[in-house]
Design a protein around this motif. Structure first.
Motif, mmCIF file in Angstrom:
data_model
loop_
_atom_site.group_PDB
_atom_site.id
_atom_site.type_symbol
_atom_site.label_atom_id
_atom_site.label_comp_id
_atom_site.label_asym_id
_atom_site.label_seq_id
_atom_site.Cartn_x
_atom_site.Cartn_y
_atom_site.Cartn_z
ATOM 1 N N ALA A 95 40.239 34.264 55.863
ATOM 2 C CA ALA A 95 38.974 33.986 55.167
ATOM 3 C C ALA A 95 37.966 35.112 55.404
ATOM 4 O O ALA A 95 37.209 35.494 54.504
ATOM 5 C CB ALA A 95 38.409 32.649 55.639
ATOM 6 N N GLU A 96 37.971 35.680 56.605
ATOM 7 C CA GLU A 96 37.066 36.776 56.937
ATOM 8 C C GLU A 96 37.384 38.014 56.094
ATOM 9 O O GLU A 96 36.467 38.676 55.581
ATOM 10 C CB GLU A 96 37.197 37.100 58.425
ATOM 11 C CG GLU A 96 36.160 38.067 58.954
ATOM 12 C CD GLU A 96 36.272 38.233 60.459
ATOM 13 O OE1 GLU A 96 36.233 39.392 60.930
ATOM 14 O OE2 GLU A 96 36.421 37.211 61.163
ATOM 15 N N ALA A 97 38.657 38.310 55.932
ATOM 16 C CA ALA A 97 39.063 39.464 55.112
ATOM 17 C C ALA A 97 38.639 39.271 53.664
ATOM 18 O O ALA A 97 38.175 40.219 53.006
ATOM 19 C CB ALA A 97 40.570 39.664 55.204
ATOM 20 N N ALA A 98 38.778 38.060 53.159
ATOM 21 C CA ALA A 98 38.369 37.778 51.781
ATOM 22 C C ALA A 98 36.875 38.034 51.592
ATOM 23 O O ALA A 98 36.450 38.586 50.569
ATOM 24 C CB ALA A 98 38.721 36.340 51.416
ATOM 25 N N GLU A 99 36.069 37.655 52.580
ATOM 26 C CA GLU A 99 34.612 37.876 52.498
ATOM 27 C C GLU A 99 34.288 39.367 52.519
ATOM 28 O O GLU A 99 33.390 39.829 51.819
ATOM 29 C CB GLU A 99 33.936 37.181 53.689
ATOM 30 C CG GLU A 99 34.021 35.679 53.662
ATOM 31 C CD GLU A 99 32.729 35.038 53.164
ATOM 32 O OE1 GLU A 99 31.697 35.707 53.145
ATOM 33 O OE2 GLU A 99 32.807 33.866 52.783
ATOM 34 N N VAL A 100 35.004 40.123 53.342
ATOM 35 C CA VAL A 100 34.742 41.556 53.462
ATOM 36 C C VAL A 100 35.016 42.269 52.140
ATOM 37 O O VAL A 100 34.312 43.216 51.767
ATOM 38 C CB VAL A 100 35.604 42.163 54.594
ATOM 39 C CG1 VAL A 100 35.500 43.684 54.600
ATOM 40 C CG2 VAL A 100 35.173 41.602 55.945
ATOM 41 N N LEU A 101 36.035 41.835 51.417
ATOM 42 C CA LEU A 101 36.441 42.512 50.186
ATOM 43 C C LEU A 101 35.559 42.181 48.985
ATOM 44 O O LEU A 101 35.530 42.942 48.005
ATOM 45 C CB LEU A 101 37.890 42.150 49.847
ATOM 46 C CG LEU A 101 38.966 42.747 50.758
ATOM 47 C CD1 LEU A 101 40.307 42.090 50.481
ATOM 48 C CD2 LEU A 101 39.065 44.253 50.565
ATOM 49 N N LEU A 102 34.832 41.090 49.035
ATOM 50 C CA LEU A 102 34.044 40.646 47.883
ATOM 51 C C LEU A 102 33.049 41.688 47.364
ATOM 52 O O LEU A 102 32.934 41.866 46.149
ATOM 53 C CB LEU A 102 33.310 39.336 48.210
ATOM 54 C CG LEU A 102 34.138 38.055 48.083
ATOM 55 C CD1 LEU A 102 33.299 36.847 48.483
ATOM 56 C CD2 LEU A 102 34.648 37.893 46.649
ATOM 57 N N PRO A 103 32.311 42.407 48.227
ATOM 58 C CA PRO A 103 31.363 43.403 47.700
ATOM 59 C C PRO A 103 32.032 44.505 46.872
ATOM 60 O O PRO A 103 31.367 45.157 46.068
ATOM 61 C CB PRO A 103 30.733 43.993 48.970
ATOM 62 C CG PRO A 103 30.884 42.927 50.001
ATOM 63 C CD PRO A 103 32.172 42.257 49.688
ATOM 64 N N MET A 104 33.332 44.727 47.060
ATOM 65 C CA MET A 104 34.064 45.728 46.278
ATOM 66 C C MET A 104 34.613 45.142 44.980
ATOM 67 O O MET A 104 35.337 45.821 44.248
ATOM 68 C CB MET A 104 35.228 46.286 47.091
ATOM 69 C CG MET A 104 34.834 47.336 48.092
ATOM 70 S SD MET A 104 34.275 48.840 47.270
ATOM 71 C CE MET A 104 32.846 49.197 48.276
ATOM 72 N N GLY A 105 34.299 43.884 44.724
ATOM 73 C CA GLY A 105 34.800 43.231 43.518
ATOM 74 C C GLY A 105 36.252 42.805 43.627
ATOM 75 O O GLY A 105 36.898 42.528 42.615
ATOM 76 N N LEU A 106 36.765 42.741 44.855
ATOM 77 C CA LEU A 106 38.187 42.451 45.070
ATOM 78 C C LEU A 106 38.375 41.052 45.637
ATOM 79 O O LEU A 106 37.558 40.573 46.427
ATOM 80 C CB LEU A 106 38.792 43.482 46.022
ATOM 81 C CG LEU A 106 38.722 44.941 45.542
ATOM 82 C CD1 LEU A 106 39.216 45.884 46.631
ATOM 83 C CD2 LEU A 106 39.530 45.130 44.266
ATOM 84 N N ARG A 107 39.468 40.432 45.226
ATOM 85 C CA ARG A 107 39.777 39.072 45.676
ATOM 86 C C ARG A 107 41.202 39.006 46.186
ATOM 87 O O ARG A 107 42.089 39.699 45.680
ATOM 88 C CB ARG A 107 39.617 38.086 44.513
ATOM 89 C CG ARG A 107 38.206 37.990 43.938
ATOM 90 C CD ARG A 107 38.233 37.261 42.616
ATOM 91 N NE ARG A 107 38.992 38.007 41.614
ATOM 92 C CZ ARG A 107 39.568 37.446 40.550
ATOM 93 N NH1 ARG A 107 39.527 36.140 40.386
ATOM 94 N NH2 ARG A 107 40.224 38.196 39.678
ATOM 95 N N LEU A 108 41.423 38.146 47.168
ATOM 96 C CA LEU A 108 42.782 37.914 47.652
ATOM 97 C C LEU A 108 43.498 36.946 46.727
ATOM 98 O O LEU A 108 42.898 36.010 46.192
ATOM 99 C CB LEU A 108 42.758 37.329 49.067
ATOM 100 C CG LEU A 108 42.238 38.225 50.189
ATOM 101 C CD1 LEU A 108 42.356 37.492 51.518
ATOM 102 C CD2 LEU A 108 42.985 39.539 50.244
ATOM 103 N N SER A 109 44.784 37.189 46.539
ATOM 104 C CA SER A 109 45.612 36.253 45.784
ATOM 105 C C SER A 109 45.932 35.059 46.683
ATOM 106 O O SER A 109 46.537 35.221 47.747
ATOM 107 C CB SER A 109 46.900 36.943 45.329
ATOM 108 O OG SER A 109 47.807 35.999 44.826
ATOM 109 N N GLU A 110 45.495 33.880 46.267
ATOM 110 C CA GLU A 110 45.714 32.683 47.075
ATOM 111 C C GLU A 110 47.208 32.378 47.229
ATOM 112 O O GLU A 110 47.651 31.903 48.270
ATOM 113 C CB GLU A 110 45.002 31.485 46.439
ATOM 114 C CG GLU A 110 43.487 31.579 46.452
ATOM 115 C CD GLU A 110 42.923 31.516 47.867
ATOM 116 O OE1 GLU A 110 43.563 30.897 48.733
ATOM 117 O OE2 GLU A 110 41.847 32.100 48.091
#
Length: 474
Positions: A301-316
């Protein structure tokens, strides 16, 4: 336009470019907060352009044209290298240069889905290569050691070796990260903002933005805007994606540093706190966790939050949490802990993944298809040997001896079947006499490469001791 002006030879250009890059890298290393404000003139430096042209022309993609239909061979044979470079240099110098849309080509992936490849014109590729030549040594100075993809003197084996090293030392829970359409969804404003932290030259930033916004000419002839992402296939795209994903590297590298040395990390684990480290190769990354599954879920969940400002999302669906005893695939290798045969102790092993084996078998099947019996056995063996040597050379650092033996037997049977279809009226005994002396496919001096002959050697984990190509000017 003065096309008669002397241009450096590729060797002379390479020497000058190395000096330029070494200085830039040294300045960026000495001051991590330095912003470079006079770089644009280096992009159209004759040595940089010759070096960029040499790289583009020698690349396998040089035979592929962009939207203008021109290949590197056409430019060299018809337009002339120096005339082409002089025109490009004048356009860059006068700031008349404007990239054109990339040509879209859809490439099938192993999963059955399609990957979008953007093929730029040769002119744009040379300009991108020149731009990368100038920018790469600056950003390499601050990239984290945990990143291995598309970086000089780093390779997939380094990422695999670090994974094996940590998994063998109590880092038993693994977050397998999968970023949804990473190259297509990178936020332009976010990545340009990160670049501005080091680059103050607006002309450089305008050129990077122009490449990002160049647009896409789809396979059906439709022109689309490129509002996000960096086209796969672009020379500068891997650097841009590394700059974007360095936000993930920096976050977890800072956490790793805050945990202290090995003794402090051991004390932390003794108190029931998790320690963890990121390993990334391009957009494929792992978080190795010394803790429990709850810690791994929190870090995902922490990694997903870090990537959000770059417009990137993790594949669930594809971002998984696994234990080392279950095993996982990473960069074509299967990494798993199990008991050593004939013993009681458990060890972490790396060996070719099922997907990697299936991929090379598909290539062997394609080459030995009965539709291609018009070619000679010599041609067939040359094509097979190229595939087998490349595949075994990559996987020879894992526990691959049995896989190599199996692949050799599989290829042997495919060649035998191909020969029987090529010569349907020749008996097996005669085929064996002609083409399988010593029971191994051979024609003249060309012999089928035997994967089982490849020696297995563990790849040495280099840690943070991977040297930079610009370490010293002397």
């Amino acid at each position: 336009m003065n096309t008669d002006a002397p241009w450096p030879t590729p060797a002379e250009a390479g020497e000058r470019v190395l000096k330029i890059q070494t200085k830039l890298h040294q300045w960026a290393t000495d001051d991590h907060h330095r912003r470079f404000d006079d770089l644009y003139n280096l992009v159209y430096d004759p040595a940089v352009l010759v070096h960029a042209w040499t790289r583009v022309r020698s690349n396998r993609g040089a035979r592929t044209a962009g939207v203008d239909g021109e290949t590197a061979h056409y430019i060299a044979a018809v337009r002339g290298e120096h005339a082409f470079l002089s025109e490009l240099r004048d356009d860059l110098k006068a700031r008349r240069f404007q990239p054109v849309p990339v040509r879209e080509r859809m490439i099938p992936k192993a999963s059955g889905k399609l990957r979008r490849l953007g093929i730029a014109t040769v002119r744009d590729r040379v300009a991108q290569a020149a731009l990368k030549t100038v920018l790469e040594p600056i950003f390499e100075a601050t990239f984290s050691p945990c990143s291995y993809g598309f970086r000089p003197r780093r390779q997939a084996h380094d990422a695999i070796a670090e994974t094996h090293f940590l998994a063998s030392r109590s880092y038993e829970w693994i977050v397998e990260g999968d970023i949804k359409a990473c190259f297509d969804e990178i936020s332009h404003s976010a990545v340009l903002g990160r670049m501005r932290d080091r680059i103050a030259d607006r002309r450089i930033m305008d050129l990077v933005k122009a490449f990002l916004k160049a647009g896409i000419l789809s396979e059906d002839g439709e022109l689309r805007d490129s509002d996000t992402g960096a086209p796969q296939g672009g020379i500068v795209s891997p650097l841009i994606s590394n700059i974007a994903l360095s936000i993930l590297d920096e976050h977890f590298a800072a956490a790793w540093e805050a945990m202290g040395d090995s003794h402090a990390r051991a004390q932390r684990r003794h108190k029931g706190l998790a320690t963890y480290r990121l390993i990334r190769y391009a957009d494929d990354w792992l978080l190795l966790v010394a803790g429990d599954r709850t810690d791994a879920e929190r870090l995902r969940a922490e990694a997903a939050e870090v990537l959000l400002p770059m417009g990137l999302r993790l594949s669930e669906e594809k971002t998984k949490i696994v234990h080392i005893d279950q095993g996982f695939d990473f960069l074509g290798m299967r990494i798993q802990r199990h008991r050593k045969r004939g013993g009681t102790r458990c060890f972490v092993y790396t060996y070719p993944s099922r997907g990697a084996l299936a991929s090379v078998k598909a290539k062997v099947r394609s080459i030995t298809d009965r539709r291609y019996t018009s070619q000679t056995l010599t041609v067939l063996l040359h094509r097979l040997n190229r595939v087998l040597r490349g595949w075994t050379n990559y996987h020879r650092h894992g526990a691959a001896a049995k896989t190599f033996s199996y692949l050799g037997a599989f290829t042997w049977h495919r060649v035998r079947s191909w020969l029987r279809h090529k010569h349907p009226r020749v008996g097996w005994k005669e085929l064996r006499r002609r083409y399988l002396p010593g029971w191994w496919p051979t024609q003249g001096e060309v012999r089928l490469f035997n994967p089982a002959s490849v020696a297995i050697a563990r790849y040495r984990y280099r840690g943070a001791d991977i040297p930079s190509p610009w370490a010293s000017t002397t």
